[in-house]
Design a protein around this motif. Structure first.
Motif, PDB file in Angstrom:
ATOM      1  N   GLU A 360       0.825  -1.207   0.000  1.00  0.00           N
ATOM      2  CA  GLU A 360       0.000   0.000   0.000  1.00  0.00           C
ATOM      3  C   GLU A 360       0.862   1.262   0.000  1.00  0.00           C
ATOM      4  O   GLU A 360       0.681   2.164  -0.837  1.00  0.00           O
ATOM      5  N   TYR A 361       1.820   1.327   0.910  1.00  0.00           N
ATOM      6  CA  TYR A 361       2.629   2.542   1.028  1.00  0.00           C
ATOM      7  C   TYR A 361       3.667   2.645  -0.105  1.00  0.00           C
ATOM      8  O   TYR A 361       4.079   3.749  -0.474  1.00  0.00           O
ATOM      9  N   LEU A 408      20.241  12.605  -0.434  1.00  0.00           N
ATOM     10  CA  LEU A 408      19.242  11.688   0.104  1.00  0.00           C
ATOM     11  C   LEU A 408      18.534  10.973  -1.048  1.00  0.00           C
ATOM     12  O   LEU A 408      17.732  11.577  -1.760  1.00  0.00           O
ATOM     13  N   LEU A 409      18.846   9.684  -1.221  1.00  0.00           N
ATOM     14  CA  LEU A 409      18.267   8.913  -2.320  1.00  0.00           C
ATOM     15  C   LEU A 409      16.926   8.321  -1.901  1.00  0.00           C
ATOM     16  O   LEU A 409      16.732   7.110  -1.801  1.00  0.00           O
ATOM     17  N   ALA A 410      15.985   9.204  -1.617  1.00  0.00           N
ATOM     18  CA  ALA A 410      14.635   8.796  -1.235  1.00  0.00           C
ATOM     19  C   ALA A 410      13.676   9.902  -1.637  1.00  0.00           C
ATOM     20  O   ALA A 410      14.051  11.081  -1.697  1.00  0.00           O
ATOM     21  N   LEU A 411      12.449   9.511  -1.931  1.00  0.00           N
ATOM     22  CA  LEU A 411      11.413  10.493  -2.247  1.00  0.00           C
ATOM     23  C   LEU A 411      10.206  10.241  -1.357  1.00  0.00           C
ATOM     24  O   LEU A 411       9.996   9.123  -0.863  1.00  0.00           O
ATOM     25  N   SER A 412       9.405  11.278  -1.171  1.00  0.00           N
ATOM     26  CA  SER A 412       8.219  11.171  -0.325  1.00  0.00           C
ATOM     27  C   SER A 412       7.035  11.833  -1.015  1.00  0.00           C
ATOM     28  O   SER A 412       7.195  12.867  -1.673  1.00  0.00           O
ATOM     29  N   ALA A 427       7.105   7.152   1.822  1.00  0.00           N
ATOM     30  CA  ALA A 427       8.456   7.359   1.298  1.00  0.00           C
ATOM     31  C   ALA A 427       9.045   6.038   0.826  1.00  0.00           C
ATOM     32  O   ALA A 427       8.750   4.975   1.391  1.00  0.00           O
ATOM     33  N   LYS A 428       9.876   6.108  -0.213  1.00  0.00           N
ATOM     34  CA  LYS A 428      10.624   4.938  -0.649  1.00  0.00           C
ATOM     35  C   LYS A 428      11.943   5.399  -1.255  1.00  0.00           C
ATOM     36  O   LYS A 428      12.072   6.536  -1.718  1.00  0.00           O
ATOM     37  N   GLY A 429      12.922   4.491  -1.235  1.00  0.00           N
ATOM     38  CA  GLY A 429      14.232   4.831  -1.776  1.00  0.00           C
ATOM     39  C   GLY A 429      15.264   3.815  -1.353  1.00  0.00           C
ATOM     40  O   GLY A 429      14.929   2.682  -0.953  1.00  0.00           O
ATOM     41  N   ALA A 430      16.527   4.190  -1.439  1.00  0.00           N
ATOM     42  CA  ALA A 430      17.606   3.293  -1.022  1.00  0.00           C
ATOM     43  C   ALA A 430      17.411   2.931   0.449  1.00  0.00           C
ATOM     44  O   ALA A 430      17.082   3.808   1.264  1.00  0.00           O
ATOM     45  N   PRO A 431      17.592   1.658   0.828  1.00  0.00           N
ATOM     46  CA  PRO A 431      17.370   1.256   2.228  1.00  0.00           C
ATOM     47  C   PRO A 431      18.142   2.109   3.223  1.00  0.00           C
ATOM     48  O   PRO A 431      17.624   2.441   4.294  1.00  0.00           O
ATOM     49  N   GLU A 432      19.384   2.492   2.887  1.00  0.00           N
ATOM     50  CA  GLU A 432      20.176   3.313   3.800  1.00  0.00           C
ATOM     51  C   GLU A 432      19.539   4.681   4.002  1.00  0.00           C
ATOM     52  O   GLU A 432      19.534   5.221   5.118  1.00  0.00           O
ATOM     53  N   SER A 433      18.977   5.257   2.933  1.00  0.00           N
ATOM     54  CA  SER A 433      18.330   6.570   3.034  1.00  0.00           C
ATOM     55  C   SER A 433      17.029   6.471   3.821  1.00  0.00           C
ATOM     56  O   SER A 433      16.699   7.366   4.618  1.00  0.00           O
ATOM     57  N   LEU A 462      17.117  -3.821  -3.820  1.00  0.00           N
ATOM     58  CA  LEU A 462      16.248  -3.561  -2.675  1.00  0.00           C
ATOM     59  C   LEU A 462      15.841  -2.093  -2.613  1.00  0.00           C
ATOM     60  O   LEU A 462      16.648  -1.196  -2.876  1.00  0.00           O
ATOM     61  N   ILE A 463      14.576  -1.876  -2.246  1.00  0.00           N
ATOM     62  CA  ILE A 463      14.044  -0.536  -2.017  1.00  0.00           C
ATOM     63  C   ILE A 463      13.352  -0.544  -0.662  1.00  0.00           C
ATOM     64  O   ILE A 463      12.544  -1.441  -0.359  1.00  0.00           O
ATOM     65  N   GLY A 464      13.668   0.455   0.156  1.00  0.00           N
ATOM     66  CA  GLY A 464      13.028   0.584   1.462  1.00  0.00           C
ATOM     67  C   GLY A 464      11.765   1.417   1.383  1.00  0.00           C
ATOM     68  O   GLY A 464      11.635   2.299   0.526  1.00  0.00           O
ATOM     69  N   VAL A 465      10.820   1.151   2.302  1.00  0.00           N
ATOM     70  CA  VAL A 465       9.546   1.868   2.337  1.00  0.00           C
ATOM     71  C   VAL A 465       9.280   2.313   3.775  1.00  0.00           C
ATOM     72  O   VAL A 465       9.538   1.562   4.723  1.00  0.00           O
ATOM     73  N   ALA A 466       8.778   3.545   3.922  1.00  0.00           N
ATOM     74  CA  ALA A 466       8.453   4.082   5.245  1.00  0.00           C
ATOM     75  C   ALA A 466       7.174   4.901   5.145  1.00  0.00           C
ATOM     76  O   ALA A 466       6.755   5.310   4.060  1.00  0.00           O
ATOM     77  N   VAL A 467       6.552   5.174   6.316  1.00  0.00           N
ATOM     78  CA  VAL A 467       5.305   5.935   6.358  1.00  0.00           C
ATOM     79  C   VAL A 467       5.322   6.850   7.573  1.00  0.00           C
ATOM     80  O   VAL A 467       5.961   6.547   8.592  1.00  0.00           O
ATOM     81  N   ALA A 468       4.655   7.984   7.427  1.00  0.00           N
ATOM     82  CA  ALA A 468       4.535   8.937   8.534  1.00  0.00           C
ATOM     83  C   ALA A 468       3.194   9.639   8.420  1.00  0.00           C
ATOM     84  O   ALA A 468       2.527   9.587   7.377  1.00  0.00           O
TER      85      ALA A 468
END
Length: 505
Positions: A360-361, A408-412, A427-433, A462-468
């Motif tokens: 979803e995110y 910062l290799l991530a977008l939101s 947000a998603k992007g490089a796992p480290e970011s 790999l791509i990391g995903v986060a939510v806020a």
């Protein structure tokens, strides 16, 4: 967020004409077209076909017109099918060149104009948008979330991020393929974002042009088959000539008739000539070219068939050759450590809730109408697996986008839910970011790295995903690092091996 013209005027019409007079059109010199006579000469130069022509002429001279006609028909047949095959290939290549010629959106005299790629000149300001094929080598003046597929030059299927040119770096000092470079190159494809770029090189001076120029110095070499057939022709011709002379001499010594001796000598020498060789060899090579054309491979020179057949070691590039050059979502990893292999998942079953939230995110952090291959795959797979759930939000409104940056290799993406006093930020992007955005502690980062290592060993991207969540009245003052992100999980992508590769290897 669109890039405006601002005060950029671009080149004037006079400046454009001056540059065209100086550098010429932005195109690579095409190989000279071969007409019927050129193809005929190339075919006739084959030793075996020369043997066939000579045999037909001798038969005609001896009065054996039926045999001469048969051999002449072989010559016409071989030349005919060779001409047809090569002309068909050249027409296909010409069509491909026409299709590959990009159009460019440039700013001239303060106005945006869509022009043919060949008309782009040094100094032009190009407007780059998602889906555009870059028409010339250029330096980026402005960039918003710009990513470019440079696989045409590097062979790597993953798009690379771009940064704004500082005015100091030289294009000749850098090479395609790295992230955060300030240059875009002719023939590459914009997969995400948009920008403005100043043209630095056109035609043969581009990276692609230099590759084409280096290939032009490679000359044709005789194949092993051509060398062997040439040697056979010399051997048989020498034997036939010697036998002819011996027969003439013996016939004249015993019979005293020189003309009759010459005729008998020619007849014996003709019996030594293998007239079937040129017919069999040339027809089989042409049939080979026709057969591989059914597999979408064009053969401009039939000698390449023999060279390919003689190869015992074949070195190939992985991306797009052994693989499909299409990223597929293969693995889902959630924050709690759970892992799901989508290749083994039954599409008829619902996913566990934590995996549904991850998809979803990841969809919310992607473009609504994507061109980027990864975004396309996320949207396609996510919408399919979430089709019977309430995790798809077509009624949500995108409020703001935080693009990739050099640091910062991530977008939101900030989304309005339609009710309530808060926004959802995906947000998603490089796992480290993403780990940086989530402000993970050192022990949490080590745990994440341990989760990633077996996935990297399988060759997954790999791509990391986060939510806020954020209150509506606070969004104006927030940058990406100000959100209280929660780590959701990882998406693992693979470039699958072509189905035909195992059998071929």
């Amino acid at each position: 967020m669109l890039i405006e013209n601002k005060n950029i005027e671009g080149l004037t019409s006079k400046q454009v004409q001056d540059q065209l007079d100086k550098d010429g059109y932005n195109e690579l010199p095409s190989q000279k077209k071969r007409g019927f006579l050129a193809i005929l000469l190339e075919v006739v130069k084959e030793p075996m076909l020369l043997l066939l022509v000579c045999a037909g002429a001798i038969y005609f001279f001896l009065g054996e017109r039926q045999d001469a006609l048969m051999l002449s028909s072989f010559v016409v047949f071989i030349v005919g099918i060779t001409f047809y095959q090569q002309r068909k290939t050249e027409r296909a290549l010409e069509a491909l060149r026409d299709l590959s010629s990009p159009r460019a959106l440039v700013i001239r005299d303060g106005v945006r104009k869509r022009i043919a790629g060949r008309e782009v000149v040094v100094g032009d300001i190009m407007v780059l948008q998602e889906g555009d094929r870059v028409a010339a080598d250029a330096a980026l003046l402005e960039s918003v979330n710009l990513m470019v597929d440079e696989s045409l030059l590097t062979g790597e299927s993953l798009a690379v991020t771009k940064s704004v040119w500082d005015g100091k770096r030289l294009i000749d000092e850098e090479h395609p393929g790295g992230d955060n470079l300030a240059f875009v190159y002719s023939g590459t494809l914009v997969t995400r974002g948009h920008g403005l770029a100043k043209v630095l090189s056109v035609g043969l001076n581009t990276k692609m042009g230099k590759i084409g120029k280096s290939l032009q110095v490679i000359g044709d070499e005789e194949t092993l088959l051509k060398k062997e057939t040439g040697r056979l022709v010399k051997i048989f011709s020498s034997i036939g000539f010697v036998l002819c002379l011996v027969t003439v001499a013996l016939f004249y010594f015993f019979k005293g008739n020189l003309l009759q001796g010459v005729l008998y000598g020619l007849t014996i020498s003709m019996s030594m000539l293998p007239e079937e060789f040129p017919v069999v060899l040339l027809i089989f090579l042409t049939i080979g070219a026709w057969r591989i054309s059914k597999h979408k491979v064009l053969t401009r020179n039939t000698a390449a068939i023999e060279t390919l057949g003689a190869a015992n070691i074949l070195c190939v590039d992985k991306t797009g050759t052994l693989t499909l050059n299409q990223m597929r979502l293969r693995t889902l990893v959630v924050a709690g450590g759970g892992m799901l292999d989508l290749a083994q998942h039954n599409d008829q079953n619902l996913l566990p809730e934590e995996y549904e939230e991850l998809l979803e995110y990841s969809i919310l952090a992607s473009q609504a109408d994507p061109f980027d291959p990864l975004d396309k795959e996320i949207k396609k797979t996510g919408e399919f697996l979430l089709r019977s759930t309430n995790h798809l939000h077509s009624n949500w409104k995108l409020i703001k986008e935080y693009p990739f940056s050099e640091n910062l290799l991530a977008l939101s993406h900030v989304w309005e839910l339609g009710d309530g006093g808060r926004y959802v930020v995906a947000a998603k992007g490089a796992p480290e970011s993403i780990a940086d955005l989530c402000h993970l502690k050192e022990d949490e980062k080590k745990k994440l790295t341990a989760q990633m290592e077996p996935l990297f060993s399988r060759g997954l991207r790999l791509i990391g995903v986060a939510v806020a969540a954020v209150a509506k009245d606070k969004l104006r003052d927030y940058g990406q690092h100000d959100f209280d992100f929660e780590f959701v999980g990882l998406l693992g992508f693979e470039d699958p091996v072509r189905p035909s590769v195992p059998a071929a290897v």
